[in-house]
Design an enzyme around this catalytic site. Sequence first.
Site, mmCIF file in Angstrom:
data_model
loop_
_atom_site.group_PDB
_atom_site.id
_atom_site.type_symbol
_atom_site.label_atom_id
_atom_site.label_comp_id
_atom_site.label_asym_id
_atom_site.label_seq_id
_atom_site.Cartn_x
_atom_site.Cartn_y
_atom_site.Cartn_z
ATOM 1 N N SER A 1 1.178 -21.592 -20.549
ATOM 2 C CA SER A 1 1.047 -21.884 -21.979
ATOM 3 C C SER A 1 1.019 -23.394 -22.191
ATOM 4 C CB SER A 1 2.260 -21.283 -22.703
ATOM 5 O OG SER A 1 2.422 -21.857 -23.975
ATOM 6 N N TYR B 1 11.575 -21.106 -23.240
ATOM 7 C CA TYR B 1 10.214 -20.599 -22.997
ATOM 8 C C TYR B 1 9.387 -21.674 -22.295
ATOM 9 C CZ TYR B 1 5.422 -19.057 -24.035
ATOM 10 O OH TYR B 1 4.095 -18.687 -23.939
ATOM 11 N N GLY C 1 -2.548 -7.479 -26.894
ATOM 12 C CA GLY C 1 -2.669 -8.940 -26.847
ATOM 13 C C GLY C 1 -3.588 -9.471 -25.753
ATOM 14 N N ILE C 2 -3.170 -10.609 -25.203
ATOM 15 C CA ILE C 2 -3.990 -11.304 -24.202
ATOM 16 C C ILE C 2 -4.164 -10.435 -22.954
ATOM 17 C CG2 ILE C 2 -4.042 -13.333 -22.685
ATOM 18 C CD1 ILE C 2 -2.550 -14.868 -24.956
ATOM 19 N N GLY C 3 -3.099 -9.758 -22.555
ATOM 20 C CA GLY C 3 -3.169 -8.912 -21.351
ATOM 21 C C GLY C 3 -4.200 -7.813 -21.507
ATOM 22 N N THR D 1 -0.243 -7.536 -15.651
ATOM 23 C CA THR D 1 1.076 -7.184 -16.169
ATOM 24 C C THR D 1 1.105 -7.413 -17.693
ATOM 25 O OG1 THR D 1 2.001 -9.405 -15.806
ATOM 26 C CG2 THR D 1 2.196 -7.812 -14.004
ATOM 27 N N GLY D 2 1.888 -6.590 -18.379
ATOM 28 C CA GLY D 2 2.025 -6.727 -19.840
ATOM 29 C C GLY D 2 0.683 -6.640 -20.541
ATOM 30 N N SER D 3 -0.026 -5.513 -20.309
ATOM 31 C CA SER D 3 -1.416 -5.463 -20.811
ATOM 32 C C SER D 3 -1.669 -4.328 -21.795
ATOM 33 C CB SER D 3 -2.386 -5.383 -19.635
ATOM 34 O OG SER D 3 -2.006 -4.384 -18.717
ATOM 35 N N THR D 4 -0.614 -3.827 -22.452
ATOM 36 C CA THR D 4 -0.862 -2.785 -23.455
ATOM 37 C C THR D 4 -1.365 -3.373 -24.768
ATOM 38 O OG1 THR D 4 1.450 -2.825 -24.185
ATOM 39 C CG2 THR D 4 0.881 -1.207 -22.486
HETATM 40 N N1 LIG Z 1 0.088 -15.421 -28.022
HETATM 41 C C1 LIG Z 1 -0.033 -16.709 -27.819
HETATM 42 O O1 LIG Z 1 -0.349 -17.492 -28.744
HETATM 43 C C2 LIG Z 1 0.181 -17.286 -26.439
HETATM 44 C C3 LIG Z 1 -0.049 -18.662 -26.233
HETATM 45 C C4 LIG Z 1 0.117 -19.199 -24.949
HETATM 46 C C5 LIG Z 1 0.491 -18.370 -23.890
HETATM 47 N N2 LIG Z 1 0.738 -17.047 -24.129
HETATM 48 C C6 LIG Z 1 1.145 -16.227 -22.971
HETATM 49 O O2 LIG Z 1 0.214 -15.163 -22.823
HETATM 50 C C7 LIG Z 1 0.879 -14.016 -22.287
HETATM 51 C C8 LIG Z 1 0.610 -12.802 -23.173
HETATM 52 O O3 LIG Z 1 1.081 -13.085 -24.482
HETATM 53 P P1 LIG Z 1 0.784 -12.096 -25.711
HETATM 54 O O4 LIG Z 1 1.102 -12.870 -26.955
HETATM 55 O O5 LIG Z 1 -0.551 -11.469 -25.551
HETATM 56 O O6 LIG Z 1 1.935 -11.005 -25.461
HETATM 57 P P2 LIG Z 1 2.393 -9.782 -26.372
HETATM 58 O O7 LIG Z 1 1.375 -9.488 -27.434
HETATM 59 O O8 LIG Z 1 3.816 -10.028 -26.767
HETATM 60 O O9 LIG Z 1 2.350 -8.579 -25.321
HETATM 61 C C9 LIG Z 1 3.336 -8.453 -24.352
HETATM 62 C C10 LIG Z 1 2.938 -7.335 -23.398
HETATM 63 O O10 LIG Z 1 3.885 -7.293 -22.346
HETATM 64 C C11 LIG Z 1 4.401 -5.965 -22.212
HETATM 65 N N3 LIG Z 1 5.760 -6.126 -21.696
HETATM 66 C C12 LIG Z 1 6.810 -6.769 -22.286
HETATM 67 N N4 LIG Z 1 7.861 -6.781 -21.438
HETATM 68 C C13 LIG Z 1 7.468 -6.153 -20.284
HETATM 69 C C14 LIG Z 1 8.070 -5.888 -19.031
HETATM 70 N N5 LIG Z 1 9.335 -6.275 -18.789
HETATM 71 N N6 LIG Z 1 7.360 -5.219 -18.052
HETATM 72 C C15 LIG Z 1 6.078 -4.844 -18.299
HETATM 73 N N7 LIG Z 1 5.423 -5.100 -19.468
HETATM 74 C C16 LIG Z 1 6.109 -5.740 -20.447
HETATM 75 C C17 LIG Z 1 4.264 -5.363 -23.593
HETATM 76 O O11 LIG Z 1 4.108 -3.964 -23.510
HETATM 77 P P3 LIG Z 1 5.325 -2.934 -23.770
HETATM 78 O O12 LIG Z 1 6.005 -3.378 -25.046
HETATM 79 O O13 LIG Z 1 4.616 -1.629 -23.854
HETATM 80 O O14 LIG Z 1 6.229 -3.043 -22.581
HETATM 81 C C18 LIG Z 1 2.926 -5.986 -24.029
HETATM 82 O O15 LIG Z 1 1.829 -5.261 -23.462
HETATM 83 C C19 LIG Z 1 2.356 -14.403 -22.175
HETATM 84 O O16 LIG Z 1 2.642 -14.841 -20.863
HETATM 85 C C20 LIG Z 1 2.499 -15.561 -23.147
HETATM 86 O O17 LIG Z 1 3.557 -16.421 -22.811
HETATM 87 C C21 LIG Z 1 0.598 -16.496 -25.364
#
Ligand SMILES: NC(=O)c1ccc[n+]([C@@H]2O[C@H](COP(=O)([O-])OP(=O)(O)OC[C@H]3O[C@@H](n4cnc5c(N)ncnc54)[C@H](OP(=O)(O)O)[C@@H]3O)[C@@H](O)[C@H]2O)c1
Length: 262
Positions: free
Chosen positions: A139, A152, A18-20, A13-16
């Site tokens: 996280s 969060y 970042g981490i996804g 989920t949410g894989s367009t």
């Molecule tokens: N980045 C960090 O430093 C960090 C640290 C610890 C944990 N995390 C965790 O790692 C995970 C990924 O974080 P990230 O920073 O890689 O995220 P991100 O860059 O903000 O990416 C979010 C992704 O989720 C999609 N998205 C958002 N709302 C959605 C919905 N309602 N249904 C389906 N897709 C949805 C977005 O695509 P669209 O906009 O196309 O919908 C995008 O692909 C999260 O759970 C975050 O809490 C992140």
Amino acid sequence: MNIDLSGKTALVTGSTQGIGYAIAEGLAASGARVAVNGRSADRVDAAVADLRKTGADVVGVAVDVSTADGVDQLLRELPAVDVLVNNLGIFGAVPAREITDEQWRYYFDVNVLAAVRLIRTYLPGMVERGWGRAIQIASDSAVVIPEEMIHYGVSKTALLAVSRGFAKDAAGTGVTVNSVIAGPTHTAGVEDFVYELVDKDLSWDDAQREFVRKHRPQSLLQRLIEPNEIANMVTYLASPLSSATTGGALRVDGGYVDSILP
Ligand SMILES: NC(=O)c1ccc[n+]([C@@H]2O[C@H](COP(=O)([O-])OP(=O)(O)OC[C@H]3O[C@@H](n4cnc5c(N)ncnc54)[C@H](OP(=O)(O)O)[C@@H]3O)[C@@H](O)[C@H]2O)c1
């Protein structure tokens, strides 16, 4: 170790981005057929096209997984999943006393209830087939609650509980349920955030080290984590090799959480 996911279907989920995105790439590189997810069809199509350039077997599903209707639509497009990665998560800073009821509910819906609904949707099929993986991306904020984003942190603590609870539900079935505690990671949003706080003329390498030294001094890694480093743990957990690991929270936090156990 030879990680072979051929014959398995994975949903991230949410894989367009970042981490996804990195997790989708990692699972596909190990042979899985991967479903990429996001809300916008354009962004899903772009991610699928990029991943296919690497020879990956990917499909795209553009649905909002934080709603029951979105999950119904997802189930029609993807009736069975062997590896479910609940990566979707939103975050943002709000002073503790200003977080509204609506914000609390929204964080619960997106960061917790969406994962619960998807586990409930796909777990029965995994149990029936005698094999499956459900992996939640939590996280460091689940255990070190940031005062600027309590909502969060609370949602990620809840996700650890959700994982532990469903691991008990799946006991003895061949299905494992775990969470991964990701630490501060180098995604596009985080890169912008870093340059807001350090000298904009620094190279990325110097900028992130400066950022970590000043603002995340607890990190033993002393740099940000790369998304593929999170993906490596998820790919291992998704594989048959991790068969004795369930009900756990595995850390890829660069030693950020000052504790031996999560
Ligand atoms: N980045 C960090 O430093 C960090 C640290 C610890 C944990 N995390 C965790 O790692 C995970 C990924 O974080 P990230 O920073 O890689 O995220 P991100 O860059 O903000 O990416 C979010 C992704 O989720 C999609 N998205 C958002 N709302 C959605 C919905 N309602 N249904 C389906 N897709 C949805 C977005 O695509 P669209 O906009 O196309 O919908 C995008 O692909 C999260 O759970 C975050 O809490 C992140």
